[in-house]
Scaffold this active site. Structure first.
Site, mmCIF file in Angstrom:
data_model
loop_
_atom_site.group_PDB
_atom_site.id
_atom_site.type_symbol
_atom_site.label_atom_id
_atom_site.label_comp_id
_atom_site.label_asym_id
_atom_site.label_seq_id
_atom_site.Cartn_x
_atom_site.Cartn_y
_atom_site.Cartn_z
ATOM 1 C CG HIS A 1 102.930 -48.910 24.398
ATOM 2 N ND1 HIS A 1 102.238 -48.048 23.583
ATOM 3 C CD2 HIS A 1 102.337 -48.857 25.606
ATOM 4 C CE1 HIS A 1 101.264 -47.488 24.290
ATOM 5 N NE2 HIS A 1 101.296 -47.972 25.517
ATOM 6 C CG ASP B 1 101.466 -52.226 32.839
ATOM 7 O OD1 ASP B 1 100.857 -51.576 33.697
ATOM 8 O OD2 ASP B 1 101.048 -52.378 31.675
HETATM 9 N N1 COA Z 1 107.140 -60.046 24.402
HETATM 10 C C1 COA Z 1 107.573 -60.743 23.319
HETATM 11 N N2 COA Z 1 107.319 -60.373 22.065
HETATM 12 C C2 COA Z 1 106.613 -59.245 21.880
HETATM 13 C C3 COA Z 1 106.152 -58.465 22.948
HETATM 14 C C4 COA Z 1 106.457 -58.913 24.245
HETATM 15 N N3 COA Z 1 106.042 -58.221 25.304
HETATM 16 N N4 COA Z 1 105.502 -57.393 22.474
HETATM 17 C C5 COA Z 1 105.533 -57.482 21.139
HETATM 18 N N5 COA Z 1 106.205 -58.607 20.788
HETATM 19 C C6 COA Z 1 106.458 -59.070 19.437
HETATM 20 C C7 COA Z 1 105.158 -59.467 18.756
HETATM 21 O O1 COA Z 1 104.812 -60.808 19.066
HETATM 22 C C8 COA Z 1 105.500 -59.270 17.313
HETATM 23 O O2 COA Z 1 106.282 -60.360 16.905
HETATM 24 P P1 COA Z 1 106.115 -60.979 15.422
HETATM 25 O O3 COA Z 1 106.384 -59.822 14.494
HETATM 26 O O4 COA Z 1 107.123 -62.056 15.381
HETATM 27 O O5 COA Z 1 104.702 -61.471 15.345
HETATM 28 C C9 COA Z 1 106.401 -58.046 17.355
HETATM 29 O O6 COA Z 1 106.948 -57.992 18.672
HETATM 30 C C10 COA Z 1 105.705 -56.745 17.060
HETATM 31 O O7 COA Z 1 104.638 -56.550 17.981
HETATM 32 P P2 COA Z 1 103.554 -55.421 17.708
HETATM 33 O O8 COA Z 1 102.714 -55.786 16.558
HETATM 34 O O9 COA Z 1 104.243 -54.116 17.584
HETATM 35 O O10 COA Z 1 102.696 -55.500 19.055
HETATM 36 P P3 COA Z 1 101.212 -54.967 19.252
HETATM 37 O O11 COA Z 1 101.177 -53.516 19.011
HETATM 38 O O12 COA Z 1 100.234 -55.791 18.471
HETATM 39 O O13 COA Z 1 100.997 -55.307 20.794
HETATM 40 C C11 COA Z 1 101.218 -55.194 23.096
HETATM 41 C C12 COA Z 1 101.311 -54.413 21.794
HETATM 42 C C13 COA Z 1 101.344 -54.212 24.257
HETATM 43 C C14 COA Z 1 99.863 -55.899 23.179
HETATM 44 C C15 COA Z 1 102.349 -56.229 23.150
HETATM 45 O O14 COA Z 1 103.582 -55.571 23.098
HETATM 46 C C16 COA Z 1 102.270 -57.116 24.383
HETATM 47 O O15 COA Z 1 101.528 -58.106 24.383
HETATM 48 N N6 COA Z 1 103.034 -56.764 25.477
HETATM 49 C C17 COA Z 1 102.961 -57.522 26.709
HETATM 50 C C18 COA Z 1 101.739 -57.128 27.514
HETATM 51 C C19 COA Z 1 101.901 -55.755 28.147
HETATM 52 O O16 COA Z 1 102.918 -55.445 28.732
HETATM 53 N N7 COA Z 1 100.836 -54.963 28.046
HETATM 54 C C20 COA Z 1 100.800 -53.624 28.605
HETATM 55 C C21 COA Z 1 100.826 -52.627 27.518
HETATM 56 S S1 COA Z 1 101.029 -50.975 28.134
#
Ligand code: COA
Length: 397
Positions: free
Chosen positions: A268, A331
């Protein structure tokens, strides 16, 4: 007005606006706890119904019993009152694209409602509130109607029941038990509002230009559809179905990590130590699955029976924490609850729309009430300044 840019307050780049405070809101706070207008999400999830929460978000206070009753009646009247021409238009579209996502149908449906209802610009506050209440009733009715229309059935009437019970009845085609209505209602409460998420920010940006509420909601539905936002709840179930069984979770996850694909339902932007909503609903989901008789749970997709699905989910959760330090977001349990209730995957994100209508409209009203155009800056990263070339003197590439 000068074309010269004003001096930026800061040239520091925040990719995806991460960590940027982009405005003020009195609707919701995520500071430690999640609160809707000051009320902690825990008691709301446990005791409030969706109408309580929607009223709170839109009007700013919890409703009295009388206010709750008349608010519920207004929502129901709106659900009953959609112009038949809107359904007719959806029927034409369904013949052209019967398999389109219900999210597309909702986006188009809200756009049509905006066209037939003629938004006032600039809208008086009372008109915006009335419009918000109408949309709260119209959107779930549109969703249920679309499901009928896509299946080439006549549109069934909207049940005279509270919103959660009515929508669950319409989407499952059966009378749900009180326990099923309660947990479904809880998902609506949990999905109702979440501060400056992408879809809410999209809605606020649209209305900050002086545009209308329906245009803001259309933009919000488009933003919510994406799998990194609301679309994640449908992807959660697709991924669980793709993994199949708990013993296959390890290799499947390693493959995701190796190919740098995200696991849906985890991570998140704001909660880095776990999503409070996921914790609340996760507990209720386990109880629901344990209490639902065989044959009811897991009948809507290939994702497996309830108990097996819960073991698989638990295994994925353990591994995500151990390997990536990531915890589930809302979710993750919501998808499993909807699956356990027998809902088809294609309505998971539209249900999120139904709930978030309350938060979106509250934010739109707030933005319009204290507006300043939302217009950030960018950091240019294209070619350096170049000279114009007449067409004949351009070299082929
Ligand atoms: N699965 C695998 N890796 C994940 C991840 C996931 N669901 N969520 C974050 N990461 C990884 C990122 O790829 C990043 O890795 P890196 O440092 O090697 O590049 C690291 O964790 C840090 O991520 P972060 O920058 O904090 O994420 P964000 O704030 O840009 O993105 C989301 C947030 C929600 C978009 C992301 O967590 C995601 O895509 N989740 C899956 C989709 C989802 O469930 N969405 C609903 C949100 S309520």
């Amino acid at each position: 007005m000068s074309d010269q840019p004003t001096t930026p307050a800061s040239t520091e780049l925040a990719r995806g606006l991460a960590g940027v405070v982009a405005g003020r809101t009195a609707v919701c706070s995520l500071d430690g706890d999640l609160r809707y207008r000051g009320y902690s999400i825990g008691p709301l999830a446990e005791a409030a119904d969706f109408e309580d929460v929607a009223y709170l978000l839109i009007h700013g206070e919890l409703p009295t019993a009388l206010e709750h009753r008349s608010f519920s009646e207004r929502i129901r009247a709106a659900a009953h009152g959609i112009a038949p021409e809107v359904f007719e238009a959806l029927r034409v579209l369904a013949r052209m694209a019967p398999d389109c996502s219900p999210m597309d149908a909702l986006r188009t449906g809200v756009s049509m409602l905006g066209q037939v209802e003629l938004d006032l610009t600039p809208p008086p506050h009372a008109a915006l509130v009335a419009q918000a209440e109408r949309l709260l009733g119209q959107v779930p009715a549109l969703l249920a109607a679309w499901i009928d229309i896509a299946a080439a059935r006549p549109v069934a009437p909207w049940p005279d029941r509270p919103l959660a019970a009515a929508l669950l009845e319409r989407l499952t085609g059966r009378i749900p038990t009180p326990e099923e209505v309660a947990i479904f209602g809880t998902t609506l409460v949990l999905y109702a509002e979440h501060e400056f998420n992408a879809s809410t920010f999209a809605a606020r940006t649209v209305v900050s230009t002086g545009s209308d509420m329906h245009s803001g909601i259309v933009a919000a539905i488009g933003a919510l559809k994406g799998p990194l936002h609301g679309g994640a709840n449908e992807q959660v179930l697709e991924q669980l179905a793709a993994i199949g069984t708990a013993d296959r979770a390890g290799p499947w996850l390693e493959e995701q990590f190796a190919t740098r694909r995200v696991v849906m339902g985890f991570g998140h932007r704001v909660y880095k130590d776990g999503d409070v909503r996921a914790k609340l609903l996760g507990r209720l989901c386990s109880r629901l699955v344990a209490g639902v008789p065989d044959g009811v749970v897991g009948r809507s997709s290939g994702a497996g029976d309830g108990e097996a699905l819960e073991s698989l989910a638990a295994k994925v959760e353990q591994m995500m924490l151990a390997r990536k330090g990531l915890r589930p977001n809302l979710d993750w349990p919501a998808a499993r609850v909807y699956h356990a209730l027998g809902l088809p995957v294609c309505v998971f994100t539209p249900i999120f729309v139904v709930a978030r209508m309350s938060g979106w409209t509250a934010h739109i009203i707030e933005q319009v009430g204290d507006n300043r155009l939302i217009r950030p800056l960018s950091l240019y990263c294209g070619p350096p300044p170049r000279e114009w070339l007449p067409r004949d003197s351009r070299e082929s590439r």
